[in-house]
Design a protein around this motif. Structure first.
Motif, PDB file in Angstrom:
ATOM      1  N   SER A  37       0.906  -1.131  -0.055  1.00  0.00           N
ATOM      2  CA  SER A  37       0.196   0.098   0.015  1.00  0.00           C
ATOM      3  C   SER A  37       0.795   1.245   0.158  1.00  0.00           C
ATOM      4  N   TYR A  38       2.006   1.280   0.721  1.00  0.00           N
ATOM      5  CA  TYR A  38       2.716   2.330   1.075  1.00  0.00           C
ATOM      6  C   TYR A  38       3.614   2.544  -0.439  1.00  0.00           C
ATOM      7  N   ARG A  39       3.981   1.480  -0.986  1.00  0.00           N
ATOM      8  CA  ARG A  39       4.662   1.492  -2.202  1.00  0.00           C
ATOM      9  C   ARG A  39       3.911   2.190  -3.402  1.00  0.00           C
ATOM     10  N   ARG A  40       2.631   1.878  -3.377  1.00  0.00           N
ATOM     11  CA  ARG A  40       1.827   2.492  -4.464  1.00  0.00           C
ATOM     12  C   ARG A  40       1.782   3.882  -4.187  1.00  0.00           C
ATOM     13  N   TRP A  41       1.677   4.567  -2.852  1.00  0.00           N
ATOM     14  CA  TRP A  41       1.671   5.849  -2.578  1.00  0.00           C
ATOM     15  C   TRP A  41       3.018   6.516  -3.070  1.00  0.00           C
ATOM     16  N   PHE A  42       4.178   5.861  -2.803  1.00  0.00           N
ATOM     17  CA  PHE A  42       5.322   6.256  -3.224  1.00  0.00           C
ATOM     18  C   PHE A  42       5.495   6.529  -4.801  1.00  0.00           C
ATOM     19  N   GLU A  43       4.972   5.440  -5.541  1.00  0.00           N
ATOM     20  CA  GLU A  43       4.789   5.722  -6.987  1.00  0.00           C
ATOM     21  C   GLU A  43       3.994   6.966  -7.422  1.00  0.00           C
ATOM     22  N   ASP A  73      -4.414   9.109   3.241  1.00  0.00           N
ATOM     23  CA  ASP A  73      -5.239   8.196   4.308  1.00  0.00           C
ATOM     24  C   ASP A  73      -5.339   6.822   3.613  1.00  0.00           C
ATOM     25  N   ASN A  74      -5.906   6.672   2.515  1.00  0.00           N
ATOM     26  CA  ASN A  74      -6.077   5.496   1.824  1.00  0.00           C
ATOM     27  C   ASN A  74      -4.741   4.596   1.920  1.00  0.00           C
ATOM     28  N   ALA A  75      -3.514   5.050   1.607  1.00  0.00           N
ATOM     29  CA  ALA A  75      -2.639   4.256   1.624  1.00  0.00           C
ATOM     30  C   ALA A  75      -1.633   3.883   2.934  1.00  0.00           C
ATOM     31  N   TRP A  76      -1.852   5.125   3.914  1.00  0.00           N
ATOM     32  CA  TRP A  76      -1.274   5.049   5.194  1.00  0.00           C
ATOM     33  C   TRP A  76      -2.159   4.409   6.461  1.00  0.00           C
ATOM     34  N   ARG A  77      -3.529   4.432   6.040  1.00  0.00           N
ATOM     35  CA  ARG A  77      -4.308   3.610   7.071  1.00  0.00           C
ATOM     36  C   ARG A  77      -3.930   2.291   7.371  1.00  0.00           C
ATOM     37  N   VAL A  78      -3.608   1.633   6.223  1.00  0.00           N
ATOM     38  CA  VAL A  78      -3.113   0.041   6.626  1.00  0.00           C
ATOM     39  C   VAL A  78      -1.909  -0.128   7.500  1.00  0.00           C
ATOM     40  N   ASN A  79      -2.511  -0.956   8.583  1.00  0.00           N
ATOM     41  CA  ASN A  79      -1.419  -1.199   9.557  1.00  0.00           C
ATOM     42  C   ASN A  79      -0.886  -0.024  10.308  1.00  0.00           C
ATOM     43  N   GLU A  85      -1.619   0.549  13.118  1.00  0.00           N
ATOM     44  CA  GLU A  85      -1.293   0.622  14.560  1.00  0.00           C
ATOM     45  C   GLU A  85       0.294   0.428  14.797  1.00  0.00           C
ATOM     46  N   HIS A  86       1.207   0.335  13.690  1.00  0.00           N
ATOM     47  CA  HIS A  86       2.611   0.559  13.905  1.00  0.00           C
ATOM     48  C   HIS A  86       2.930   1.695  13.047  1.00  0.00           C
ATOM     49  N   PRO A  87       4.039   2.610  13.554  1.00  0.00           N
ATOM     50  CA  PRO A  87       4.560   3.712  12.869  1.00  0.00           C
ATOM     51  C   PRO A  87       5.187   3.102  11.226  1.00  0.00           C
ATOM     52  N   GLY A  88       5.373   4.064  10.392  1.00  0.00           N
ATOM     53  CA  GLY A  88       5.537   3.890   9.193  1.00  0.00           C
ATOM     54  C   GLY A  88       7.162   3.494   8.707  1.00  0.00           C
ATOM     55  N   LEU A  89       8.221   3.940   9.421  1.00  0.00           N
ATOM     56  CA  LEU A  89       9.329   4.059   8.675  1.00  0.00           C
ATOM     57  C   LEU A  89       9.865   2.732   8.539  1.00  0.00           C
ATOM     58  N   VAL A 130      10.804  14.302  13.632  1.00  0.00           N
ATOM     59  CA  VAL A 130      11.285  13.138  12.723  1.00  0.00           C
ATOM     60  C   VAL A 130      10.199  12.095  12.612  1.00  0.00           C
ATOM     61  N   MET A 131       9.789  11.851  13.654  1.00  0.00           N
ATOM     62  CA  MET A 131       8.511  10.897  13.713  1.00  0.00           C
ATOM     63  C   MET A 131       7.287  11.407  13.002  1.00  0.00           C
ATOM     64  N   TYR A 132       7.090  12.676  13.114  1.00  0.00           N
ATOM     65  CA  TYR A 132       5.939  13.239  12.297  1.00  0.00           C
ATOM     66  C   TYR A 132       6.229  13.334  10.699  1.00  0.00           C
ATOM     67  N   ALA A 133       7.461  13.612  10.678  1.00  0.00           N
ATOM     68  CA  ALA A 133       7.852  13.838   9.124  1.00  0.00           C
ATOM     69  C   ALA A 133       7.899  12.456   8.051  1.00  0.00           C
ATOM     70  N   LEU A 134       7.967  11.684   9.044  1.00  0.00           N
ATOM     71  CA  LEU A 134       8.246  10.213   8.261  1.00  0.00           C
ATOM     72  C   LEU A 134       6.881   9.290   8.335  1.00  0.00           C
ATOM     73  N   TRP A 135       6.049   9.685   8.951  1.00  0.00           N
ATOM     74  CA  TRP A 135       4.868   8.940   9.036  1.00  0.00           C
ATOM     75  C   TRP A 135       3.772   9.802   8.532  1.00  0.00           C
ATOM     76  N   PRO A 136       3.349   9.699   7.280  1.00  0.00           N
ATOM     77  CA  PRO A 136       2.247  10.494   6.805  1.00  0.00           C
ATOM     78  C   PRO A 136       1.054  10.339   7.271  1.00  0.00           C
ATOM     79  N   TRP A 137       0.712   9.094   7.858  1.00  0.00           N
ATOM     80  CA  TRP A 137      -0.664   8.879   8.538  1.00  0.00           C
ATOM     81  C   TRP A 137      -0.807   9.829   9.671  1.00  0.00           C
TER      82      TRP A 137
END
Length: 561
Positions: free
Chosen positions: A47-53, A69-75, A77-81, A247-254
Motif C-alpha cells: 500500500s505504501y509503495r503505491r503511494w510512493f509511486e 489516508d487510503n495508503a497509510w491507514r493500512v497497519n 497501529e505501527h509507525p511507518g518508517l 522526525v517521527m511526524y515527518a516520516l509517518w504521513p498517517w
C-alpha cells in the motif's frame, strides 16, 4: 581495560562486520518461511509503495489527504518508517533492479541491512569504550544469538528497533561524554528514527532522564562537575524532546492529519493490547497475571550460556574496576577520569528493556523479541569480560618458562585463541538453529527436546510452513488444496510469488475443505489437529518436520489423496 580513539581502521572493521552479517543473512534467507506478522507488513508495504509511486509521478495528487489516508491507514497501529523501507526496497531493488532471486527478500532486506548496521555499531561502541577486543567479541556474540539471528532475517520491526535503540543510546552517550552540539542533534534524530520504528522507543526518555538524574546525584556526592553534566544533559534531552517527535511526524504521513487523535489511537493499541496465547513451563498463558519469570527464564533458555556467563563476568569486572577507582580517588592517589557512566548506561539499558516484562499484566505472546534491545548491551558486557580474560591470559603466558609459549603473549594470538574457544558454542548453536529459530533452545534446558519436555513454546507465527514446501510441492496433486493453519495469507502467497511453493496449490481456511492440513504445534491449537483427525479419519500425520528430532509442524493427508 579502556577504550581506544577510533580511526578509519575501526570504521573499516565495523563496515566489514556489517557486510559479512548482511551476506550471511541474505545467503540463508531463502530457507526461512514467512512469519504471520511479515504477511501483514507485506500488505502494508504494498500500500505504501503505491503511494510512493504516486508521489514520484504526481506529487500534488500524492499529498491529497484522501490519497495519504487510503495508503497509510493500512497497519496504522505501527509507525511507518520500517514499512516504508520495505516498500522502497521492493520498488527500487526488486521491481527496477531485480536484485534478489525472490520477491520476499526485497521486503526483508531493510531489516537485514539494519541488523548488519547494529552489529557494526556494537563493534564501534565496544571498541571506543572498552577496546577493540571487547568490541569485536561483542559484535560477533550479538550476531551469534540464535533468536537475534532468526529475527534478523525478517521483514519485521524487532531487529530494526534493536539497532535504532542502540543508535539513540550511543548518540546520547556521546552527547553526555563530549558535549558540543553535534551529538545532541544526532541523539535527537536517532530518537526520532526509533520512535518511528516501534514503541520500544518509548523507554528511551525514561532511560535518559533516569541516567542524568543518577549522574547528578553522583556528582553531588563525589564533588563532580554538576554544571557540566546538567549543561550536556539539557542539550541532549532538549534535542531528543524537540527533534524526536519532529522526525517521527515527518516520516509517518498517517499522522500528518488528526495528529493527536491518531497518535492516541496508536498508543492505546499498545497500552491496551489484547492477549494472545503463549506456552511457558507446560501452561498456556492468555490472561493476566503473566509469569514474572518468563523473561529471565526465556533469556537463559535461548541465549548461549557462554555469552551470558561472559556478560556476568564483564559486569563483575567493571564493578570491581569502579570500586577500585573510587577507593583510589578517595585516597587522592589518582584523578577521576571516567565515573562509570558507560557501565551505568549499559546496565540501565538492559534493566529498562526487561522492566516491562516482569509486570504481571504485560502480554508475553511475542517471546524473546520483546526485550531483544537488551541483547547488544549484554554482548557489550560480554566483550568487556573477554577483554579482561585476554589480559589475564597474556600475563600468565609471560610467566611461562617456555619461550615459544611466551611469545603468544604479544600480538593477537592470545585473543584469537580465546575467541575460538569462547565463540565455538554460540556459532554452532546459531548455525544449528536455522531455519527453526523460534524452536531452538540452548543446552542449558536440553535443547529443543528438553524445552519441549519442560513445556516451553515450540513455535509460533506460522513461519515453519517454509520448512515443508518441498513435501507439499512433491505430494499435493495439481490444483490440490492445503489448510494453511497459522500461516498468514500474504505469507502463503509470498511463498508462491517466490517460486518456493507451486502456484497451483490452493490454500484454504478450513480443514474439511482441504486435501492436506498443516498443523503448527501449540497447545492452544490442538483443536485444529483434532479437526484433521475427524475430517481425514486418521491420527497419523503423513509428514513431520522439526528441529533435532522435536516435532514442530506436521501434515495430515486425506485418505485417497
Amino acid at each position: 581495560m579502556s577504550g581506544v580513539k577510533l580511526t578509519w581502521k575501526d570504521d573499516l572493521i565495523a563496515a566489514l562486520l556489517a557486510g559479512v552479517v548482511m551476506a550471511l543473512l541474505v545467503a540463508t534467507v531463502g530457507d526461512l518461511g514467512y512469519a504471520r506478522d511479515e504477511g501483514f507488513y507485506f500488505h502494508a508495504a504494498d500500500s505504501y509503495r503505491r503511494w510512493f509511486e504516486l508521489l514520484f509521478a504526481n506529487p500534488r495528487a500524492a499529498f491529497e489527504p484522501k490519497a495519504i489516508d487510503n495508503a497509510w491507514r493500512v497497519n496504522s497501529e505501527h509507525p511507518g518508517l520500517i514499512k516504508s523501507l520495505f516498500a522502497l526496497s521492493n520498488l527500487f531493488l526488486q521491481k527496477k533492479l531485480h536484485l534478489f532471486a525472490m520477491e520476499g527478500t526485497s521486503y526483508r532486506f531493510p531489516g537485514i541491512f539494519l541488523a548488519g548496521a547494529g552489529v557494526g555499531l556494537v563493534y564501534r561502541w565496544g571498541a571506543e569504550a572498552r577496546g577493540r577486543i571487547a568490541g569485536l567479541f561483542a559484535a560477533i556474540a550479538l550476531f551469534c544469538m540464535p533468536r537475534f539471528f532468526y529475527n534478523a532475517h525478517l521483514a519485521c520491526f524487532d531487529v530494526p528497533v534493536v539497532t535504532m535503540f542502540l543508535l539513540a543510546t550511543y548518540c546520547f552517550w556521546k552527547a553526555m561524554r563530549e558535549g558540543g552540539s553535534r551529538w545532541p542533534i544526532a541523539a535527537g534524530l536517532a530518537f526520532g528514527l526509533a520512535l518511528d520504528t516501534k514503541h520500544n522507543a518509548w523507554f528511551l526518555p525514561i532511560l535518559a532522564v533516569t541516567f542524568v538524574a543518577l549522574c547528578l546525584v553522583r556528582d553531588r556526592l563525589t564533588g563532580g562537575d554538576m554544571k557540566q553534566t546538567a549543561r550536556r544533559a539539557l542539550a541532549a534531552l532538549g534535542a531528543m524532546a524537540v527533534l524526536g517527535p519532529l522526525v517521527m511526524y515527518a516520516l509517518w504521513p498517517w499522522i500528518w492529519r488528526d495528529t493527536f487523535a491518531r497518535l492516541g489511537a496508536y498508543a492505546s493499541f499498545h497500552l491496551n493490547h489484547e492477549y494472545y496465547n503463549m506456552e511457558f513451563l507446560g501452561r498456556t498463558y492468555w490472561t493476566p497475571p503473566m509469569p514474572r519469570l518468563y523473561a529471565p527464564v526465556m533469556t537463559a533458555a535461548t541465549v548461549p550460556a557462554v555469552t551470558l556467563a561472559l556478560s556476568a563476568l564483564g559486569l563483575c569486572v567493571r564493578a570491581r574496576a569502579r570500586i577500585q577507582a573510587l577507593l583510589r580517588a578517595r585516597a587522592g592517589k589518582v584523578a577521576r577520569r571516567e565515573g562509570g557512566e558507560t557501565d551505568l548506561l549499559w546496565l540501565m539499558a538492559i534493566g529498562i528493556s526487561y522492566g516491562a516484562w516482569v509486570l504481571p499484566k504485560t502480554p508475553i505472546f511475542g517471546g524473546t523479541k520483546h526485550w531483544m534491545q537488551a541483547y547488544p548491551f549484554l554482548a557489550l558486557f560480554a566483550g568487556a569480560g573477554v577483554s579482561w580474560l585476554v589480559s589475564v591470559l597474556r600475563v600468565e603466558l609471560r610467566r611461562l618458562k617456555a619461550t615459544n609459549l611466551r611469545r603468544f603473549a604479544r600480538g593477537p594470538a592470545a585473543a584469537m585463541g580465546l575467541f575460538a574457544v569462547l565463540l565455538a558454542a554460540p556459532i554452532a548453536e546459531t548455525a544449528a538453529s536455522h531455519p527453526w529459530g523460534l524452536s531452538n533452545y540452548t543446552p542449558l534446558v536440553g535443547g529443543a527436546k528438553g524445552a519441549a519436555t519442560l513445556g516451553l513454546n515450540r513455535t509460533f507465527w506460522g513461519y515453519t510452513t517454509g520448512a515443508v514446501v518441498e513435501y507439499l510441492n512433491h505430494e499435493v496433486p495439481k490444483g490440490g488444496t492445503v489448510y494453511v493453519h497459522d500461516t498468514a495469507w500474504p505469507s502463503w502467497e509470498m511463498l508462491q510469488k517466490d517460486g518456493r511453493l507451486r502456484k497451483d496449490i490452493r490454500g484454504v481456511g478450513a480443514v474439511h475443505e482441504a486435501d492436506f492440513a498443516l498443523y503448527h504445534h501449540e497447545p492452544h491449537m490442538l483443536g485444529q489437529e483434532y479437526q484433521a483427525w475427524v475430517a481425514y479419519g486418521t491420527v497419523q500425520p503423513a509428514h513431520v518436520a522439526g528441529l533435532h528430532g522435536t516435532p514442530v509442524i506436521w501434515i495430515y493427508r486425506r485418505k485417497g489423496r
